[in-house]
Design a protein around this motif. Structure first.
Motif, PDB file in Angstrom:
ATOM      1  N   GLY A   1      -7.717 -43.898  14.503  1.00 36.89           N
ATOM      2  CA  GLY A   1      -7.410 -43.891  15.930  1.00 36.89           C
ATOM      3  C   GLY A   1      -7.057 -45.300  16.385  1.00 36.89           C
ATOM      4  N   THR A   2      -6.440 -45.425  17.570  1.00 36.48           N
ATOM      5  CA  THR A   2      -6.060 -46.754  18.066  1.00 36.48           C
ATOM      6  C   THR A   2      -7.219 -47.464  18.755  1.00 36.48           C
ATOM      7  N   SER A   3      -8.221 -46.699  19.196  1.00 36.94           N
ATOM      8  CA  SER A   3      -9.408 -47.278  19.827  1.00 36.94           C
ATOM      9  C   SER A   3     -10.573 -46.325  19.614  1.00 36.94           C
ATOM     10  N   PHE A   4     -11.775 -46.808  19.931  1.00 35.46           N
ATOM     11  CA  PHE A   4     -12.969 -45.997  19.711  1.00 35.46           C
ATOM     12  C   PHE A   4     -13.380 -45.275  20.979  1.00 35.46           C
ATOM     13  N   PRO A   5     -14.068 -44.143  20.832  1.00 38.01           N
ATOM     14  CA  PRO A   5     -14.523 -43.377  22.002  1.00 38.01           C
ATOM     15  C   PRO A   5     -15.515 -44.169  22.857  1.00 38.01           C
ATOM     16  N   GLY A   6     -15.712 -43.689  24.080  1.00 33.29           N
ATOM     17  CA  GLY A   6     -16.593 -44.375  25.015  1.00 33.29           C
ATOM     18  C   GLY A   6     -18.061 -44.354  24.615  1.00 33.29           C
ATOM     19  N   TRP A   7     -18.450 -43.422  23.714  1.00 29.71           N
ATOM     20  CA  TRP A   7     -19.875 -43.351  23.368  1.00 29.71           C
ATOM     21  C   TRP A   7     -20.317 -44.484  22.445  1.00 29.71           C
ATOM     22  N   PHE A   8     -19.390 -45.357  22.050  1.00 28.60           N
ATOM     23  CA  PHE A   8     -19.748 -46.539  21.257  1.00 28.60           C
ATOM     24  C   PHE A   8     -20.290 -47.656  22.159  1.00 28.60           C
ATOM     25  N   GLY A   9     -21.020 -47.318  23.185  1.00 28.76           N
ATOM     26  CA  GLY A   9     -21.539 -48.303  24.125  1.00 28.76           C
ATOM     27  C   GLY A   9     -23.045 -48.244  24.239  1.00 28.76           C
ATOM     28  N   ALA A  10     -23.593 -49.202  25.004  1.00 28.11           N
ATOM     29  CA  ALA A  10     -25.044 -49.383  25.095  1.00 28.11           C
ATOM     30  C   ALA A  10     -25.742 -48.170  25.675  1.00 28.11           C
ATOM     31  N   SER A  11     -25.134 -47.525  26.660  1.00 33.50           N
ATOM     32  CA  SER A  11     -25.826 -46.413  27.325  1.00 33.50           C
ATOM     33  C   SER A  11     -25.972 -45.199  26.418  1.00 33.50           C
ATOM     34  N   HIS A  12     -25.134 -45.084  25.390  1.00 37.37           N
ATOM     35  CA  HIS A  12     -25.180 -43.924  24.498  1.00 37.37           C
ATOM     36  C   HIS A  12     -25.926 -44.212  23.196  1.00 37.37           C
ATOM     37  N   LEU A  13     -25.948 -45.476  22.776  1.00 37.20           N
ATOM     38  CA  LEU A  13     -26.557 -45.811  21.488  1.00 37.20           C
ATOM     39  C   LEU A  13     -27.590 -46.934  21.648  1.00 37.20           C
ATOM     40  N   PRO A  14     -28.616 -46.724  22.436  1.00 38.87           N
ATOM     41  CA  PRO A  14     -29.572 -47.807  22.707  1.00 38.87           C
ATOM     42  C   PRO A  14     -30.432 -48.185  21.505  1.00 38.87           C
ATOM     43  N   ASN A  15     -30.548 -47.279  20.507  1.00 39.43           N
ATOM     44  CA  ASN A  15     -31.426 -47.533  19.358  1.00 39.43           C
ATOM     45  C   ASN A  15     -30.667 -47.889  18.090  1.00 39.43           C
ATOM     46  N   LEU A  16     -29.362 -48.043  18.196  1.00 38.84           N
ATOM     47  CA  LEU A  16     -28.549 -48.314  17.013  1.00 38.84           C
ATOM     48  C   LEU A  16     -28.853 -49.708  16.469  1.00 38.84           C
ATOM     49  N   VAL A  17     -29.182 -49.775  15.170  1.00 38.53           N
ATOM     50  CA  VAL A  17     -29.585 -51.028  14.528  1.00 38.53           C
ATOM     51  C   VAL A  17     -28.487 -51.577  13.624  1.00 38.53           C
ATOM     52  N   SER A  18     -27.712 -50.690  12.992  1.00 37.67           N
ATOM     53  CA  SER A  18     -26.724 -51.133  12.011  1.00 37.67           C
ATOM     54  C   SER A  18     -25.415 -50.375  12.178  1.00 37.67           C
ATOM     55  N   ILE A  19     -24.294 -51.112  12.140  1.00 40.71           N
ATOM     56  CA  ILE A  19     -22.953 -50.509  12.211  1.00 40.71           C
ATOM     57  C   ILE A  19     -22.102 -51.097  11.088  1.00 40.71           C
ATOM     58  N   ALA A  20     -21.376 -50.223  10.391  1.00 40.83           N
ATOM     59  CA  ALA A  20     -20.404 -50.663   9.390  1.00 40.83           C
ATOM     60  C   ALA A  20     -19.097 -49.919   9.644  1.00 40.83           C
ATOM     61  N   LEU A  21     -18.041 -50.648   9.992  1.00 38.64           N
ATOM     62  CA  LEU A  21     -16.709 -50.073  10.184  1.00 38.64           C
ATOM     63  C   LEU A  21     -15.825 -50.559   9.045  1.00 38.64           C
ATOM     64  N   THR A  22     -15.236 -49.627   8.304  1.00 44.91           N
ATOM     65  CA  THR A  22     -14.461 -50.002   7.127  1.00 44.91           C
ATOM     66  C   THR A  22     -13.110 -49.285   7.115  1.00 44.91           C
ATOM     67  N   GLU A  23     -12.049 -50.040   7.130  1.00 44.74           N
ATOM     68  CA  GLU A  23     -10.675 -49.602   6.916  1.00 44.74           C
ATOM     69  C   GLU A  23     -10.104 -48.798   8.083  1.00 44.74           C
TER      70      GLU A  23
ATOM     71  N   GLU B   1     -14.479 -38.524  19.135  1.00 40.61           N
ATOM     72  CA  GLU B   1     -15.060 -38.360  20.473  1.00 40.61           C
ATOM     73  C   GLU B   1     -16.034 -37.185  20.498  1.00 40.61           C
ATOM     74  N   ALA B   2     -15.665 -36.123  19.802  1.00 39.55           N
ATOM     75  CA  ALA B   2     -16.502 -34.920  19.797  1.00 39.55           C
ATOM     76  C   ALA B   2     -17.739 -35.064  18.926  1.00 39.55           C
ATOM     77  N   LEU B   3     -17.787 -36.102  18.129  1.00 37.99           N
ATOM     78  CA  LEU B   3     -18.919 -36.294  17.219  1.00 37.99           C
ATOM     79  C   LEU B   3     -19.994 -37.191  17.815  1.00 37.99           C
ATOM     80  N   GLN B   4     -20.069 -37.278  19.109  1.00 35.47           N
ATOM     81  CA  GLN B   4     -21.063 -38.161  19.745  1.00 35.47           C
ATOM     82  C   GLN B   4     -22.478 -37.785  19.310  1.00 35.47           C
ATOM     83  N   PRO B   5     -23.202 -38.732  18.692  1.00 33.81           N
ATOM     84  CA  PRO B   5     -24.581 -38.442  18.259  1.00 33.81           C
ATOM     85  C   PRO B   5     -25.549 -38.598  19.424  1.00 33.81           C
TER      86      PRO B   5
END
Length: 590
Positions: free
Chosen positions: A500-522, A482-486
C-alpha cells in the motif's frame, strides 16, 4: 466427515559438523558430567568406529539395541561427541527418525542435515542420487536415532533401536546390546538427583529405602531420574516409604508397556501438573514444542486458572512448565536448544493417563476416536467424524496437506488449530463461525476473508497472516490491512511485503497503546510512515527495504508537541532504504 488431504509427519532433523570447523551442533551435545557409567561400552563402540577392519563393500552399520528408557540416545551422544570420532570423519550428521518412519522424509532429513540444496525434492530416486553425490568421497558418520520400522570404506552408520528385528533387517554389521546400568551406577544417578545438594550419609534410613527403590527400577536411567526428581521434592521418610510400598510396582493393566516407576512419578505429581502433562498426549513422539506455545494451549484450556494466587497465567504456566522440566517429564530438545520434547516412554504415559480425551491418529488408529475425544493430533491421511472432535486439531509437519476440509466450520467447539509446517495455503469458507477458536497460528487471506478473521475474537498468542495472491493494487492492499485492525492488547507486530502507499489509521497510539515491538519489512510503494513516535509502549522499531521512502518527516514522530515522541524506545533500526534522502525531525526534539 472431515476429509483431510494427504500429509506426512517427517522426522525431525538436525545439524551437521564439518571437520574444518571442529564445532559441534547444539543438537547432539550432552552434559557428560550427568552421565553415570557406560565408559567401557563407549570405548567398545569407538573402537569399532575407528577400526579399519571392514570385511564387506557396504558401509558398516552399528546397531545399538535396548529397551525404552535404557539411555541409547544419551549413550550414542557420548560416542558422537568424542574428539577421536570427530577427527576420524570428514562429515557427521545426526537425524531423529521417530516411530512414524517415511523413507522419503528420512532421506530429505539426512540431506537437510548435511546442508544439501536438494533437500526439498519429493522424488525418492532423485533424493537418493543427491544423497549419494553428497556423501561420495567423504568419510562420514551418520546417526539414525530411534529407528522403529521393520519394513525398511571408512564411513559408519550408527542406529539406535529397541527391536533387534530391525537391526537384522538393516543387515547390521555390529549388534550391540546396551545393558541396564550396574547397581553402583544406578545408585549414583538416583542419589545425585534425589539428594541433590544434600549429604546422603546424613540420611542413612533414606539411603536404605532409596537402595530398595533403585532395585525396582531395573537399571533404567529414565526411571531412576524420574523417581529421583519426585523424591527430591518429597524429601521425607514417610513419602519415600509410600513410594517403595506402592501397589503400582505390581500393577498390570492394558498399559503393560508403561514402566511402573514412571507411572509412580506421574501419580505423585500435584493434580495441576497431572492435567498439564496429560494434555501433552496430543503431541506425536519426537515432536518438539516451544514453551510459550504449550503455555498458550494450557491457558486456552483453562488449566492455569486452577490456583487462586497472585500470579498471571503466563507466570503460572512458566512455573508449571519449569516444574515438569525439573521432574524430567520434559527435556530440552537435542535438535533445537529453544525447544523441548518428551521421551517416548513419557509420551506413552501421557497417552495412557489422558484416556479417550486426547488422541494421536493415523490410518491404523481411527478406531481410537470416540465420542469422548476432545483433542486430536494428526499426521497421516484420515477421515474423522466431525461430531467427535471437540477442542484441538494439530496438523503438524504435514508437508503434503494442501487444504483444510470445506466443512471445517461445523466443528463449532474447536479451540486450537495448528497448521505449522504444513502445505496449507488457503482457508475454507465460513471459518469465522469457529467463535471458540483460541489458537490459530496461521491465516491465509484474500479480500473476501477479512470479515471471517474479524469474527475470531477469542484468539490468543501468535497469529501469522499471509496474503494468498500477489498483486500490485495498492488500494486493495490498504483495504485489507485496514480491515485487520487488532485489539489494543497487541504487543508485537510484523508486516512483510506490504504494498500500500500508506498505513491505516489504526497504526496510532489510541489503537495500539500496548505495542512493544514493530518490524516492517519490504515495501515497493509506501512513501509515508505512521506516527510511531506516539506509541507509548514502543521499545523496538525496525524498518527495512522500504524503497518508496524518500523523506521521513515530522509525522513519523507524531504532530503532537505536548507529547514526547518515542518515550519508551530502546532500539531503532533502518536497513536497505535506498531511496531515503532526508529526515526532517520534529521541532524541539532531536
Amino acid at each position: 466427515m472431515l476429509g483431510l488431504r494427504k500429509g506426512i509427519f517427517a522426522g525431525n532433523e538436525v545439524g551437521v559438523s564439518w571437520k574444518q570447523s571442529q564445532q559441534l551442533p547444539t543438537t547432539s551435545l550432552v552434559d557428560e558430567s550427568s552421565i553415570c557409567g557406560r565408559e567401557e561400552e563407549k570405548e567398545e563402540i569407538i573402537k569399532i568406529l575407528l577400526s579399519d577392519n571392514v570385511t564387506c563393500n557396504q558401509v558398516p552399520i552399528i546397531s545399538i539395541v535396548g529397551m525404552g528408557g535404557m539411555g541409547k540416545t544419551t549413550f550414542t551422544q557420548l560416542v558422537y561427541n568424542d574428539q577421536r570420532v570427530l577427527d576420524q570423519f570428514d562429515l557427521i550428521a545426526w537425524v531423529y527418525v521417530s516411530q512414524d518412519f517415511d523413507v522419503v522424509a528420512v532421506t530429505r532429513a539426512i540431506l537437510k542435515a548435511l546442508g544439501s540444496k536438494g533437500a526439498e525434492e519429493k522424488d525418492l530416486n532423485l533424493l537418493q542420487l543427491q544423497l549419494k553425490q553428497t556423501l561420495m568421497g567423504n568419510r562420514f558418520l551418520l546417526v539414525l536415532d530411534d529407528v522403529w520400522n521393520e519394513d525398511y570404506a571408512r564411513s559408519r552408520i550408527i542406529i539406535t533401536i529397541r527391536n533387534e528385528k530391525v537391526a537384522l533387517i538393516m543387515n547390521s554389521s555390529h549388534l550391540y546390546h546396551l545393558k541396564p546400568l550396574e547397581k553402583e551406577d544406578c545408585w549414583k544417578l538416583f542419589s545425585d538427583v534425589a539428594f541433590h545438594d544434600k549429604d546422603a550419609t546424613k540420611y542413612p534410613y533414606l539411603v536404605s529405602i532409596g537402595n530398595k527403590i533403585v532395585d525396582k527400577c531395573g537399571g533404567l536411567p529414565l526411571a531412576l531420574k524420574a523417581l529421583g526428581n519426585i523424591l527430591r521434592v518429597k524429601f521425607s521418610q514417610h513419602e519415600w516409604v509410600k513410594i517403595l510400598e506402592s501397589d503400582m510396582w505390581h500393577l498390570f493393566d492394558n498399559d503393560a508397556n508403561i514402566n511402573p516407576a514412571l507411572r509412580l512419578s506421574y501419580h505423585n505429581l500435584p493434580s495441576y501438573l497431572k492435567h498439564c502433562f496429560a494434555h501433552c498426549s496430543i503431541f506425536p513422539k519426537g515432536y518438539e514444542f516451544d514453551r510459550d506455545q504449550l503455555i498458550q494451549l494450557w491457558m486456552a484450556e483453562g488449566l492455569l486458572s486452577c490456583c487462586q494466587i497472585n500470579m498471571s497465567e503466563d507466570e503460572l504456566g512458566t512455573e508449571f512448565f519449569n516444574d515438569l522440566v525439573a521432574r524430567s517429564f520434559f527435556q530440552q530438545s537435542r535438535h533445537r536448544a529453544s525447544c523441548f520434547t518428551m521421551h517416548d516412554l513419557l509420551n506413552d504415559l501421557a497417552k495412557s493417563v489422558s484416556g479417550e480425551f486426547c488422541s494421536q491418529i493415523s490410518d491404523s488408529l481411527e478406531k481410537n476416536i470416540t465420542k469422548r475425544t476432545c483433542h486430536i493430533s494428526w499426521s497421516h491421511k484420515i477421515n474423522i467424524d466431525d461430531k467427535f472432535l471437540e477442542h484441538t486439531l494439530l496438523l503438524l509437519w504435514c508437508y503434503h496437506l494442501v487444504e483444510l476440509p470445506i466443512d471445517l466450520h461445523k466443528l463449532v467447539n474447536l479451540r486450537h488449530l495448528d497448521m505449522r509446517m504444513s502445505g496449507i495455503n488457503k482457508m475454507p469458507n465460513h471459518i469465522g463461525r469457529l467463535k471458540h477458536l483460541r489458537t490459530l497460528n496461521s491465516f491465509f487471506i484474500n479480500k473476501h476473508d477479512v470479515k471471517e478473521l474479524g469474527n475470531l475474537n477469542n484468539l490468543q498468542g501468535t497469529l501469522s497472516i499471509f496474503r494468498c495472491n500477489e498483486n500490485e493494487d495498492s488500494i486493495l492492499e490498504r483495504q485489507v490491512l485496514e480491515a485487520l485492525q487488532p485489539n489494543g492488547n497487541l504487543k508485537k507486530l510484523s508486516v512483510l511485503r506490504y504494498d500500500g502507499t500508506s498505513f491505516p489509521g489504526w497504526f496510532g497510539a489510541s489503537h495500539l497503546p500496548n505495542l512493544v515491538s514493530i518490524a516492517l519489512t519490504e515495501s515497493k510503494f509506501c512513501f509515508v510512515l505512521p506516527p510511531f513516535g506516539q506509541l507509548p509502549s514502543l521499545k523496538e522499531l525496525s524498518i527495512s527495504c522500504f524503497y518508496g521512502i524518500e523523506v521521513i518527516g515530522p509525522e513519523f514522530c507524531g504532530n503532537d508537541s505536548s507529547n514526547i515522541p518515542f518515550r519508551s524506545l530502546e532500539i531503532l533500526k533502518f536497513e536497505e532504504m535506498s531511496a531515503w534522502k532526508e529526515w526532517c525531525s520534529f521541532e524541539g526534539h532531536s
